[in-house]
Design a protein around this motif. Structure first.
Motif, short mmCIF file in Angstrom:
data_model
loop_
_atom_site.label_atom_id
_atom_site.label_comp_id
_atom_site.label_asym_id
_atom_site.label_seq_id
_atom_site.Cartn_x
_atom_site.Cartn_y
_atom_site.Cartn_z
N PHE A 374 0.83 -1.21 0.00
CA PHE A 374 0.00 0.00 0.00
C PHE A 374 0.87 1.26 0.00
O PHE A 374 0.65 2.19 -0.79
CB PHE A 374 -0.92 -0.04 1.22
CG PHE A 374 -1.82 1.16 1.36
CD1 PHE A 374 -2.51 1.67 0.28
CD2 PHE A 374 -1.96 1.78 2.60
CE1 PHE A 374 -3.35 2.77 0.42
CE2 PHE A 374 -2.79 2.88 2.75
CZ PHE A 374 -3.48 3.38 1.66
N LEU A 375 1.89 1.29 0.84
CA LEU A 375 2.79 2.44 0.89
C LEU A 375 3.58 2.57 -0.41
O LEU A 375 3.83 3.69 -0.89
CB LEU A 375 3.76 2.31 2.07
CG LEU A 375 3.14 2.34 3.48
CD1 LEU A 375 4.25 2.32 4.53
CD2 LEU A 375 2.24 3.54 3.67
N GLN A 376 3.97 1.44 -0.99
CA GLN A 376 4.67 1.48 -2.28
C GLN A 376 3.78 2.10 -3.36
O GLN A 376 4.24 2.88 -4.19
CB GLN A 376 5.09 0.07 -2.71
CG GLN A 376 6.31 -0.45 -1.98
CD GLN A 376 6.67 -1.85 -2.44
OE1 GLN A 376 5.81 -2.69 -2.69
NE2 GLN A 376 7.97 -2.12 -2.55
N THR A 377 2.51 1.75 -3.34
CA THR A 377 1.56 2.28 -4.33
C THR A 377 1.40 3.78 -4.17
O THR A 377 1.36 4.53 -5.16
CB THR A 377 0.19 1.58 -4.18
OG1 THR A 377 0.36 0.17 -4.33
CG2 THR A 377 -0.79 2.08 -5.22
N PHE A 389 -6.86 3.50 -5.82
CA PHE A 389 -8.25 3.39 -5.37
C PHE A 389 -8.48 2.03 -4.72
O PHE A 389 -9.07 1.92 -3.64
CB PHE A 389 -9.19 3.59 -6.57
CG PHE A 389 -10.62 3.84 -6.21
CD1 PHE A 389 -11.07 5.14 -6.00
CD2 PHE A 389 -11.52 2.80 -6.08
CE1 PHE A 389 -12.39 5.38 -5.67
CE2 PHE A 389 -12.84 3.03 -5.75
CZ PHE A 389 -13.28 4.33 -5.55
N ARG A 390 -7.99 0.98 -5.39
CA ARG A 390 -8.20 -0.39 -4.88
C ARG A 390 -7.46 -0.61 -3.57
O ARG A 390 -8.03 -1.12 -2.60
CB ARG A 390 -7.71 -1.39 -5.93
CG ARG A 390 -7.94 -2.85 -5.53
CD ARG A 390 -7.36 -3.80 -6.57
NE ARG A 390 -8.02 -3.66 -7.86
CZ ARG A 390 -7.47 -3.11 -8.95
NH1 ARG A 390 -6.23 -2.62 -8.88
NH2 ARG A 390 -8.12 -3.04 -10.08
N TYR A 391 -6.19 -0.22 -3.51
CA TYR A 391 -5.40 -0.43 -2.30
C TYR A 391 -5.96 0.37 -1.13
O TYR A 391 -5.96 -0.10 0.02
CB TYR A 391 -3.94 -0.07 -2.55
CG TYR A 391 -3.09 -1.23 -2.98
CD1 TYR A 391 -2.40 -2.00 -2.06
CD2 TYR A 391 -3.00 -1.57 -4.33
CE1 TYR A 391 -1.62 -3.07 -2.46
CE2 TYR A 391 -2.22 -2.65 -4.74
CZ TYR A 391 -1.54 -3.40 -3.81
OH TYR A 391 -0.77 -4.46 -4.20
N SER A 392 -6.41 1.60 -1.38
CA SER A 392 -6.95 2.43 -0.31
C SER A 392 -8.20 1.78 0.28
O SER A 392 -8.37 1.73 1.51
CB SER A 392 -7.30 3.82 -0.84
OG SER A 392 -6.17 4.47 -1.34
N GLN A 426 -15.39 -4.91 -5.70
CA GLN A 426 -15.11 -5.47 -7.02
C GLN A 426 -16.25 -5.16 -7.98
O GLN A 426 -16.03 -4.94 -9.17
CB GLN A 426 -14.90 -6.98 -6.90
CG GLN A 426 -13.61 -7.37 -6.20
CD GLN A 426 -12.39 -6.80 -6.90
OE1 GLN A 426 -11.64 -6.04 -6.34
NE2 GLN A 426 -12.20 -7.16 -8.16
N PHE A 427 -17.47 -5.13 -7.45
CA PHE A 427 -18.62 -4.80 -8.28
C PHE A 427 -18.60 -3.32 -8.70
O PHE A 427 -18.79 -2.99 -9.87
CB PHE A 427 -19.92 -5.11 -7.53
CG PHE A 427 -21.16 -4.63 -8.22
CD1 PHE A 427 -21.67 -5.29 -9.32
CD2 PHE A 427 -21.82 -3.49 -7.76
CE1 PHE A 427 -22.80 -4.84 -9.97
CE2 PHE A 427 -22.96 -3.03 -8.40
CZ PHE A 427 -23.45 -3.71 -9.51
N THR A 428 -18.36 -2.44 -7.75
CA THR A 428 -18.40 -1.01 -8.04
C THR A 428 -17.20 -0.56 -8.87
O THR A 428 -17.30 0.39 -9.65
CB THR A 428 -18.45 -0.18 -6.75
OG1 THR A 428 -17.35 -0.54 -5.91
CG2 THR A 428 -19.74 -0.43 -6.00
#
Length: 442
Positions: A374-377, A389-392, A426-428
Motif C-alpha cells: 500500500f505504501l509502495q503504491t 483506489f483499490r489499495y486504499s 469489485q462490483f463497483t
C-alpha cells in the motif's frame, strides 16, 4: 509464576509500543490498531488484578504481547525505505472523476437497497419500539442474506468517500454536504443494529482515507477523536446492556447511566475483559465438541438463511456461548472468541493453540506485507488511479482486521470488515474505474 508471566508480557507490550511509535510515524499502521485493541480489550488483566484468572489467561496474553512485539520488528524491517519515501514525497493526487453526478447517483441508488431492507425489518417487527425491544441477533441468526445486504451500506460509504477524496471536483462543498448526510445515515444504521463498532467505524474510516490520500494526520488530531470515541463506545455498551424493552427502556437506560457504570464496563466488567473472558471460559471447563474448521467456514455459509439450511455451521462465538451457557442459552447475545480460543473450539487444546496461533501469525504477516504494498503504491513516481483506489479501499478493510482477531471471532471480523467490502468493491470498481482520469490527460 503468574506474576512473572504478566511482567514479561508487559515488557513485550511496552517495548513493542515504543518501537512502533518511534519507528513508524504513520498513526494508522496495522500495529497501531493492534496495540489499541490490546489496551482496550485486555486491560482487565491489570485493572482487575485481584480476579482469580487461570494461568491459561496469562499465557494467552503473553502470546498476544510477544506476537505484537515480533510483528512490530518485522513491519519496521520490511517497510524501512518505503516509509521514509512516503513521508518525503507527500504527493497530492490529481485525478478527475468523469460523470461524477452519475457516479454519486449510482452510489445512492445502491444505498437504497440496504436502507429499504432495514426499514422493512423495522416494519416487520411492529415498529421502532419493538425493533429495539426484540433482539436483532435473532434476525441476523436466521436471515443471513438480508443482514448481509444491510452491511453493504458502510462499504458503499467508503467508496463514496474515496471518490470525493481521490479526485478534484467542482462545487466540492455541495458534494461533501450530500456525502455527510450519507455518512450520518450509515452511522444511524450501525447504531440501530446495536453495534458500537459499526456506529463509529465510518467516521474512523474517513479519517484513515483522508490521512493517506490528502494530508497526514498527527496524534494531535487523532487522540481527541479517541478520547471522545472510546467513552462513547463504553457508554453505548452500558446502555445496551441495561435495556429491557423498547423506546421507553432506551430512554430509561440513558437516564440512569452513572460514571461508576461507565468505569466498570470500560475497565473490567465489560469491554476491558473482552480479550480475557473467552480465555477464562475455555480454561475453566473442558471443551470437547470440536468443530474441525467449521467455525471458519461459517463466514461463507453465513450468506445462507437458516430456513434453507437449519444445520449450517455456527460461528465461533455461537459455539463458545452455547458451551458456556449450556441449557440456559437463549441466543440473545454471544461471546467473542479471539484467535486462540477459536482454534481450541476447532482442534482441541493442543492442536487449537498451535493452529489457531499459526493462523493468527500468518494473517499478521500478510497484513504487514499488504501495508508495505500500500505504501509502495502511494509513493510511486507515476500513480495509477485504479491501483491506488483499490489499495486504499482494501487497506481500511484489512488494516484493522488482524488486530480485531485478538478478541473477536473470525466470522464476524472477516465477514463484516473484509469479505463484504471486497465483494461490493469489485462490483463497483467495474463501473468506477473507467471514470478516473489523470489530471494531465485532460
Amino acid at each position: 509464576m503468574i506474576d512473572l508471566i504478566l511482567i514479561i508480557s508487559t515488557g513485550f507490550l511496552l517495548c513493542g509500543i515504543m518501537l512502533e511509535t518511534v519507528g513508524n510515524r504513520d498513526i494508522f499502521s496495522p500495529l497501531k490498531f493492534y496495540y489499541l485493541y490490546i489496551l482496550c480489550f485486555f486491560n482487565d488483566i491489570y485493572l482487575n488484578y485481584s480476579y482469580d484468572y487461570t494461568a491459561f489467561v496469562y499465557w494467552g496474553y503473553l502470546f498476544f504481547c510477544l506476537t505484537g512485539f515480533l510483528m512490530t520488528v518485522y513491519e519496521l524491517f520490511i517497510t524501512a525505505g518505503i516509509r521514509k519515501k512516503w513521508y518525503i514525497e507527500n504527493s497530492s493526487l490529481a485525478f478527475t472523476l468523469q460523470n461524477h453526478s452519475r457516479v454519486f447517483l449510482v452510489i445512492w441508488l445502491l444505498s437504497l437497497i440496504p436502507l429499504g431492507l432495514l426499514f422493512h425489518l423495522i416494519n416487520s417487527m411492529g415498529g421502532l419500539s419493538n425493533y429495539i425491544a426484540r433482539n436483532r441477533l435473532e434476525f441476523i441468526f436466521n436471515n443471513g442474506i438480508s443482514s448481509t445486504i444491510i452491511r453493504f451500506l458502510p462499504a458503499l460509504n467508503v467508496v463514496y468517500a474515496l471518490c470525493l477524496l481521490f479526485c478534484r471536483l467542482p462545487h466540492r462543498l455541495f458534494w461533501w454536504g450530500i456525502y455527510f448526510f450519507h455518512l450520518l445515515l450509515t452511522c444511524l444504521v450501525g447504531l440501530s443494529s446495536g453495534g458500537r463498532t459499526r456506529t463509529i467505524l465510518p467516521v474512523i474510516t474517513l479519517m484513515i482515507l483522508y490521512h493517506y490520500l490528502v494530508k497526514r494526520l498527527s496524534y494531535k488530531v487523532v487522540l481527541p477523536v479517541l478520547l471522545i470515541g472510546i467513552p462513547f463506545l463504553i457508554t453505548f455498551g452500558v446502555v445496551r446492556g441495561s435495556m429491557y424493552g423498547g423506546l421507553e427502556s432506551l430512554v430509561d437506560s440513558i437516564k440512569h447511566v452513572s460514571i461508576e457504570d461507565i468505569r466498570d464496563f470500560g475497565v473490567s466488567k465489560g469491554m476491558g475483559s473482552y480479550g480475557t473472558e473467552p480465555l477464562m471460559i475455555i480454561s475453566e471447563d473442558h471443551f470437547s465438541d470440536y468443530q474441525y474448521g467449521k467455525t471458519y467456514l461459517s463466514c461463507i455459509t453465513n450468506f445462507i438463511p437458516r430456513s434453507i439450511w437449519p444445520g449450517k455451521p455456527d460461528s465461533g462465538g455461537v459455539v463458545l456461548t452455547k458451551f458456556y451457557q449450556k441449557e440456559t442459552y437463549t441466543g440473545t447475545s454471544h461471546i467473542s472468541t479471539g484467535a486462540i480460543v477459536e482454534g481450541i473450539l476447532n482442534w482441541g487444546y493442543a492442536g487449537g493453540v498451535i493452529l489457531g496461533g499459526a493462523i493468527f501469525i500468518t494473517i499478521g504477516i500478510a497484513t504487514c506485507h499488504f501495508y508495505r504494498s500500500f505504501l509502495q503504491t502511494l509513493s510511486a513516481n507515476s500513480p495509477q488511479p485504479g491501483k491506488i483506489f483499490r489499495y486504499s479501499f482494501f487497506y481500511v478493510a484489512i488494516g484493522p482486521f488482524w488486530a480485531s482477531l485478538t478478541s473477536g471471532e473470525f466470522t464476524t471480523c472477516f465477514f463484516s470488515t473484509v469479505l463484504i467490502p471486497i465483494l461490493l468493491f469489485q462490483f463497483t470498481l467495474i463501473f468506477l474505474h473507467p471514470q478516473f482520469r489523470r489530471e494531465s490527460e485532460k
